[in-house]
Design a protein around this motif. Structure first.
Motif, short mmCIF file in Angstrom:
data_model
loop_
_atom_site.label_atom_id
_atom_site.label_comp_id
_atom_site.label_asym_id
_atom_site.label_seq_id
_atom_site.Cartn_x
_atom_site.Cartn_y
_atom_site.Cartn_z
N CYS A 79 0.85 -1.19 0.00
CA CYS A 79 0.00 0.00 0.00
C CYS A 79 0.89 1.24 0.00
O CYS A 79 2.09 1.16 0.27
CB CYS A 79 -0.93 0.01 1.22
SG CYS A 79 -0.07 0.17 2.79
N ASP A 80 0.30 2.38 -0.32
CA ASP A 80 1.01 3.64 -0.29
C ASP A 80 0.72 4.36 1.02
O ASP A 80 -0.42 4.36 1.50
CB ASP A 80 0.58 4.53 -1.46
CG ASP A 80 1.08 4.00 -2.80
OD1 ASP A 80 2.10 3.28 -2.82
OD2 ASP A 80 0.44 4.30 -3.83
N ASN A 81 1.75 4.98 1.58
CA ASN A 81 1.61 5.75 2.81
C ASN A 81 2.04 7.19 2.57
O ASN A 81 3.08 7.43 1.96
CB ASN A 81 2.49 5.16 3.93
CG ASN A 81 2.02 3.79 4.36
OD1 ASN A 81 0.94 3.63 4.89
ND2 ASN A 81 2.84 2.78 4.11
N ASP A 82 1.24 8.14 3.06
CA ASP A 82 1.61 9.54 3.05
C ASP A 82 2.42 9.77 4.32
O ASP A 82 1.88 9.73 5.42
CB ASP A 82 0.36 10.42 3.02
CG ASP A 82 0.69 11.89 2.82
OD1 ASP A 82 1.85 12.20 2.49
OD2 ASP A 82 -0.21 12.72 3.00
N VAL A 83 3.71 9.96 4.18
CA VAL A 83 4.63 10.00 5.31
C VAL A 83 5.02 11.45 5.58
O VAL A 83 5.30 12.20 4.64
CB VAL A 83 5.87 9.14 5.01
CG1 VAL A 83 6.88 9.21 6.11
CG2 VAL A 83 5.44 7.69 4.76
N VAL A 84 5.06 11.83 6.87
CA VAL A 84 5.35 13.21 7.23
C VAL A 84 6.41 13.30 8.32
O VAL A 84 6.53 12.41 9.16
CB VAL A 84 4.08 13.97 7.69
CG1 VAL A 84 3.05 14.02 6.58
CG2 VAL A 84 3.49 13.36 8.95
N VAL A 85 7.15 14.41 8.28
CA VAL A 85 8.06 14.81 9.35
C VAL A 85 7.85 16.30 9.57
O VAL A 85 7.84 17.08 8.61
CB VAL A 85 9.54 14.55 8.99
CG1 VAL A 85 10.48 15.15 10.03
CG2 VAL A 85 9.82 13.06 8.85
N SER A 86 7.70 16.69 10.82
CA SER A 86 7.53 18.11 11.13
C SER A 86 8.76 18.90 10.72
O SER A 86 9.89 18.48 10.97
CB SER A 86 7.29 18.28 12.63
OG SER A 86 7.30 19.65 12.97
N LYS A 87 8.53 20.07 10.12
CA LYS A 87 9.64 20.94 9.72
C LYS A 87 10.43 21.43 10.94
O LYS A 87 11.56 21.89 10.80
CB LYS A 87 9.12 22.12 8.91
CG LYS A 87 8.63 21.71 7.53
CD LYS A 87 8.22 22.90 6.69
CE LYS A 87 7.82 22.44 5.29
NZ LYS A 87 7.44 23.58 4.43
N GLN A 88 9.84 21.30 12.10
CA GLN A 88 10.49 21.72 13.34
C GLN A 88 11.73 20.87 13.64
O GLN A 88 12.64 21.32 14.33
CB GLN A 88 9.47 21.60 14.49
CG GLN A 88 9.93 22.05 15.83
CD GLN A 88 8.81 21.94 16.85
OE1 GLN A 88 7.67 21.58 16.54
NE2 GLN A 88 9.14 22.24 18.09
N TYR A 89 11.78 19.63 13.11
CA TYR A 89 12.82 18.69 13.53
C TYR A 89 13.87 18.35 12.48
O TYR A 89 14.81 17.62 12.78
CB TYR A 89 12.17 17.40 14.05
CG TYR A 89 11.22 17.68 15.18
CD1 TYR A 89 11.66 18.31 16.34
CD2 TYR A 89 9.88 17.35 15.09
CE1 TYR A 89 10.79 18.59 17.38
CE2 TYR A 89 9.01 17.63 16.12
CZ TYR A 89 9.46 18.26 17.26
OH TYR A 89 8.60 18.53 18.28
N LEU A 90 13.72 18.85 11.27
CA LEU A 90 14.74 18.65 10.24
C LEU A 90 15.09 19.99 9.62
O LEU A 90 14.19 20.75 9.23
CB LEU A 90 14.25 17.71 9.13
CG LEU A 90 14.23 16.22 9.39
CD1 LEU A 90 13.81 15.48 8.14
CD2 LEU A 90 15.56 15.70 9.89
N HIS A 91 16.42 20.24 9.49
CA HIS A 91 16.87 21.54 8.99
C HIS A 91 18.02 21.38 8.01
O HIS A 91 18.64 20.31 7.93
CB HIS A 91 17.30 22.42 10.17
CG HIS A 91 16.25 22.53 11.22
ND1 HIS A 91 16.32 21.81 12.39
CD2 HIS A 91 15.10 23.23 11.28
CE1 HIS A 91 15.26 22.07 13.13
NE2 HIS A 91 14.51 22.93 12.49
#
Length: 195
Positions: free
Chosen positions: A103-115
């Motif tokens: 299946c396909d997953n919409d994966v997210v990471v908060s912009k607060q934690y990657l720079h």
């Protein structure tokens, strides 16, 4: 990593469809002292690399990444496969196809934690077709971060993901690379490595 190869031979179960079940110690029930040995090995392999953060994806990569984070003394960020109410709208996102669940997953990471000043080690439990890792690399690139390397517990060397990532210039270090496995006999052959 001979320790991991021996453990896979002892406790791994080969199933039809190129499935290797290692859920008794790796990705369902977790053998924490064993994870500690894997974390030490990742630290040894990437010694001298300027890693200031580890990136993984839920769920099976988290345990290994946390123990590696202890050895590197850096934070661990995990990409979420669903957006919860406590994550802001400011996220990096990508679509990742799951080989295991088809299946396909919409994966997210908060912009607060990657720079942009982050130097990432991406960690995951398995590498087969490489879709999860390509999604994490996409998220890292959206953040402007540098992918310093990719650490994998078990790579299926007979599938294309590892070769493709290496050909794109990524440093991929897999603790065990399965060259062949047979569901009828249950045999598993590993790629020899000199490190």
């Amino acid at each position: 990593m001979k320790l991991l190869e021996d453990r896979i031979r002892k406790d791994g179960v080969v199933k039809a469809g190129n499935v290797l079940k290692v859920d008794s110690f790796l990705n369902h029930q977790m053998d924490v002292p064993f994870f500690n040995e894997m974390g030490k090995e990742f630290k040894r392999l990437f010694e001298g690399t300027p890693i200031n953060k580890i990136l993984t994806i839920e769920a099976s990569g988290i345990g290994i990444a946390i123990i590696a984070g202890l050895h590197f003394q850096v934070p661990v960020v995990f990409a979420k496969k669903s957006r919860s109410s406590n994550i802001s709208d400011q996220v990096y996102h990508t679509i990742i196809h799951s080989y295991t669940h088809n299946c396909d997953n919409d994966v997210v990471v908060s912009k607060q934690y990657l720079h942009a000043d982050d130097h990432l080690l991406i960690i995951d439990d398995f590498l087969a077709n490489g879709c999860a890792l390509e999604g994490l690399i996409d998220i890292a690139h959206q953040a402007g971060a540098t992918v310093e390397g990719i650490g994998i517990a078990v790579e299926k060397g007979f599938q294309s993901g590892g070769d493709r990532l290496r050909s794109q210039g990524y440093r991929v270090e897999s603790l065990a690379i399965v060259e062949r496995m047979d569901p009828i006999s249950g045999t598993i052959e590993f790629r020899s490595s000199e490190r």
